[in-house]
Enzyme design. Structure first.
Site, PDB file in Angstrom:
ATOM      1  CB  CYS A  11       3.818   6.839  -1.407  1.00 22.71           C
ATOM      2  SG  CYS A  11       3.722   6.099   0.230  1.00 22.71           S
ATOM      3  NE  ARG A  49       0.341   2.225   1.342  1.00 19.47           N
ATOM      4  CZ  ARG A  49       1.342   2.964   0.871  1.00 19.47           C
ATOM      5  NH1 ARG A  49       1.092   4.143   0.334  1.00 19.47           N
ATOM      6  NH2 ARG A  49       2.581   2.534   0.891  1.00 19.47           N
TER       7      ARG A  49
END
Ligand code: BEZ
Length: 238
Positions: free
Chosen positions: A55, A138
């Site tokens: 991330c 995601r």
């Protein structure tokens, strides 16, 4: 899983539908989504957790490219099921401490939604229990200036996204709208584009008029040039 109702988990907004509406607190203040973004494209994307390596690499990359997306009339909005203070601390750490692949001092100025209740994540099908019950996958939602979902991509937790591809997809969809064309595999601005399949008088007429500049591989597969300059003029207003 027990605390998630099945109908909440399976909500999966689809291409062509209005983006589900919500209000949320973000690192840039409250937002009313998608209303606040009317007139702009917006990419709403989720990440599994703050203070995690994939991330972090993604946020640094997306923040570095934000201007490029904004120049294509597209705003970025992030989300994870972490709280606001976690978001703030993580973004501060990124700015003050992380140097990665030549990116440093990276300031994330687009809003990052806090979603500790998972209300937004559930509305957008970002909680996928086969992958995780407690983290968003995601997800990437491309939403057009009228608030309609135009493309959706989901990635698993371990796979960092390709942001060049997200930009390519955005420009390709904008070009399809602006020039009434479709784009072939791996299209980039400047490449030939696909002329819509015959079936209406308008299309047939265009084919007659522009015959010289078209290449037809068969009756159902014709391309025509569309210069990079034309794409940039209309989409990037250059
Ligand atoms: C990461 O961003 O590194 C990550 C987050 C959740 C699960 C796996 C990896």
């Amino acid at each position: 899983m027990e605390n998630l109702k099945e109908q909440e988990i399976i909500a999966m907004p689809r291409i062509g539908e209005k983006a589900p509406a919500f209000q949320a607190v973000t690192t840039q203040g409250p937002i009313n989504f998608p209303e606040d973004y009317t007139g702009s494209w917006v990419i709403l994307f989720s990440h599994p957790a703050d203070f995690t390596p994939v991330c972090t690499s993604e946020f640094m990359t997306f923040a570095t490219m934000e201007k490029q997306f904004n120049e294509a009339n597209c705003k970025l909005v992030g989300l994870s099921v972490d709280g606001l203070y976690s978001h703030i601390a993580w973004l501060r750490t990124i700015k003050e401490k992380i140097e990665y692949r030549g990116m440093k001092n990276v300031e994330v100025t687009f809003p990052l939604i806090e979603d500790i209740t998972m209300e937004v994540a559930k509305k957008y099908g970002m909680i996928q229990p086969g992958e995780s019950n407690t983290k968003a996958v995601r997800a990437v939602f491309f939403i057009d200036p009228k608030g309609v979902i135009r493309a959706v991509i989901y990635y698993p937790l371990s796979l960092g996204r390709n942001f060049d591809e997200l930009y390519r997809a955005l420009i390709a969809m904008q070009a399809a709208d602006a020039f009434s064309i479709a784009t072939p595999a791996d299209w980039r601005p400047g490449d030939e584009v696909i002329v819509p399949t015959a079936g209406s008088c308008g299309v047939a007429k265009e084919r007659m008029e522009n015959k010289a500049e078209m290449t037809c591989y068969d009756w159902f597969f014709c391309t025509k040039p569309l210069s990079r300059e034309q794409v940039e003029k209309v989409i990037l207003k250059k």
